[in-house]
Design an enzyme around this catalytic site. Structure first.
Site, PDB file in Angstrom:
ATOM      1  N   TYR A 135      17.990  29.019   8.856  1.00 43.93           N
ATOM      2  CA  TYR A 135      17.149  29.476   9.398  1.00 43.93           C
ATOM      3  C   TYR A 135      16.930  29.432  10.977  1.00 43.93           C
ATOM      4  CZ  TYR A 135      14.948  29.583   4.712  1.00 43.93           C
ATOM      5  OH  TYR A 135      14.696  29.760   3.211  1.00 43.93           O
ATOM      6  N   LYS A 192       0.424  -1.141  -0.164  1.00 41.47           N
ATOM      7  CA  LYS A 192       0.234  -0.181   0.005  1.00 41.47           C
ATOM      8  C   LYS A 192       1.067   1.139  -0.417  1.00 41.47           C
ATOM      9  CE  LYS A 192      -0.747  -0.195   5.264  1.00 41.47           C
ATOM     10  NZ  LYS A 192      -1.273  -0.926   6.585  1.00 41.47           N
TER      11      LYS A 192
HETATM   12  C1  PLP Z   1      -0.368  -2.044   6.449  1.00 41.21           C
HETATM   13  C2  PLP Z   1      -0.888  -3.171   6.685  1.00 41.21           C
HETATM   14  C3  PLP Z   1      -0.030  -4.230   7.442  1.00 41.21           C
HETATM   15  C4  PLP Z   1       1.362  -3.919   7.395  1.00 41.21           C
HETATM   16  O1  PLP Z   1       1.951  -3.392   8.223  1.00 41.21           O
HETATM   17  P1  PLP Z   1       3.841  -3.776   8.645  1.00 41.21           P
HETATM   18  O2  PLP Z   1       3.543  -3.266  10.574  1.00 41.21           O
HETATM   19  O3  PLP Z   1       3.992  -2.892   7.686  1.00 41.21           O
HETATM   20  O4  PLP Z   1       4.536  -4.850   8.399  1.00 41.21           O
HETATM   21  C5  PLP Z   1      -0.349  -4.918   8.058  1.00 41.21           C
HETATM   22  N1  PLP Z   1      -2.247  -5.794   7.809  1.00 41.21           N
HETATM   23  C6  PLP Z   1      -2.489  -4.711   7.898  1.00 41.21           C
HETATM   24  C7  PLP Z   1      -4.191  -4.509   7.780  1.00 41.21           C
HETATM   25  C8  PLP Z   1      -2.132  -3.231   7.463  1.00 41.21           C
HETATM   26  O5  PLP Z   1      -3.169  -2.209   7.086  1.00 41.21           O
END
Ligand code: PLP
Length: 357
Positions: A253, A33
């Protein structure tokens, strides 16, 4: 050309996926994702497609991008559909679909679909974000079967504190999940990266690793599986200007850094507009010409400054690793008060160059 870029090592990615397999013996959906946590979802999916049991994304837009790029593997929508209109596309493209709420079940019941769906029925075992309440879970499962619209159902839940080794909450969630699904003989999926890495006894026919595929650790302390991960992304740039500062002179800055002695500093083409965290303070590690040094002063939009004083042979044009195989993304994230997930996802503007594909 501006020298700021993200190098993506696809052979490290495949190594990390295999490490998941080795560690769990389970089927693994690679979580890609948010554009594969900033690594480029299509390229990551292509690199893993022959190995991976499937992929997981947040929404149908992300899933369609993968299908349109020729990815034929299973793709799970981690939040299912946001609107019942999406069901037709889900069927058409054979996406697997999380059902996390009763309104989604209602929508499936009311829909007319050409083909049954592959559903991942999510329970809220204690995260208290999305998921069906344990007391309503069995009824939801039976309702789903009763619709005749589920070809296959996987039972899933998500952990809230698996990144805290020894925190009893993870075991409590497992116990709640197992009690609520008692008597339902279906595959289950519980483990995300921290649970893959640190909770070997948690059952999970399917695991859902994200951050560990990219070679970063979700733990804020040393961890044995973390030691075997290979960082996939190297964020690098070059020194574009060298300055001599006299003791007492402020820099950048807000004059947020003041030289405490005569110093050489390097200005690097990398800033918060590229996604480097603006919150990173003086002292955040960087690697210059193979030697560790530190960030100085405030990160600006397109530039940041580093300490060249202790670095032998560093000067104009020197290569700087902001994070990668030497300076870990998790170290930079911790220094900036955030997590590697966020600093990866924040990347923008930078070209990504792939190797090992
Ligand atoms: C994003 C997500 C994962 C992956 O999590 P990580 O900590 O990056 O391994 C697994 N399950 C769900 C439902 C998620 O939303």
């Amino acid at each position: 050309m501006r020298p700021a870029r993200a190098l993506i090592d696809l052979s490290a990615l495949r190594h990390n996926y295999q490490l998941v397999r080795e560690t769990t013996g389970a089927k693994a959906l690679a979580v890609i994702k948010a554009d594969a946590y900033g690594h480029g979802a299509v390229r990551v999916a292509q690199a893993l497609e022959t190995d991976a049991d499937g992929f997981a994304v947040a929404c149908i837009e992300e899933a369609l991008e993968l299908r349109q790029s020729g990815i034929g593997a299973p793709i799970l929508l981690l939040e299912g559909f946001f609107d019942a209109d999406e069901l037709a596309l889900i069927v058409e493209h054979d996406f697997w679909c999380v059902v996390h709420s009763l309104w989604q079940l209602d929508a499936i019941e009311k829909s007319s679909l050409g083909k049954p769906l592959n559903i991942w029925l999510k329970m809220d075992s204690g995260m208290h974000r999305v998921g069906i309440h344990p007391s309503e879970y069995q009824a939801a499962y039976q309702r789903l079967l009763g619709t005749g619209k589920a070809a296959k159902v996987v039972l899933m839940s998500h952990f809230s504190r698996a990144d805290e080794p020894g925190n009893v909450r993870t075991e409590e969630q497992v116990a709640i999940f197992q009690a609520a699904r008692q008597g339902v003989a279906a595959e289950i999926s519980l483990r995300n990266s921290p649970a893959v890495m640190a909770w070997p006894d948690v059952p999970s026919d399917w695991v859902r690793p994200g951050i560990m595929l990219y070679g970063a650790t979700p733990f804020d302390q040393p961890q044995s599986v973390a030691d075997r991960l290979q960082p996939v992304m190297t964020l690098e740039s070059k020194v574009i200007c060298v300055r001599e500062l006299l003791a007492g002179e402020p820099m950048g800055y807000g004059g947020a850094f003041v030289a405490d002695r005569n110093m050489r500093i390097g200005v690097v083409a990398m800033g918060y507009a590229d996604g480097y965290p603006r919150q990173a303070p003086t002292g955040t590690p960087v690697m210059i010409e193979g030697q560790r040094s530190r960030l100085l002063g405030r990160v600006s939009m397109d530039m940041l400054c580093v300490d060249l004083t202790p670095v032998q042979g560093a000067g104009l044009g020197s290569c700087v690793e902001l994070w990668g195989k030497n300076v870990l993304a998790s170290e930079v994230a911790a220094s900036a008060g955030t997590i590697p997930y966020q600093i990866f996802c924040n990347l923008k503007r930078l070209p990504r160059l792939y190797s090992g594909g």
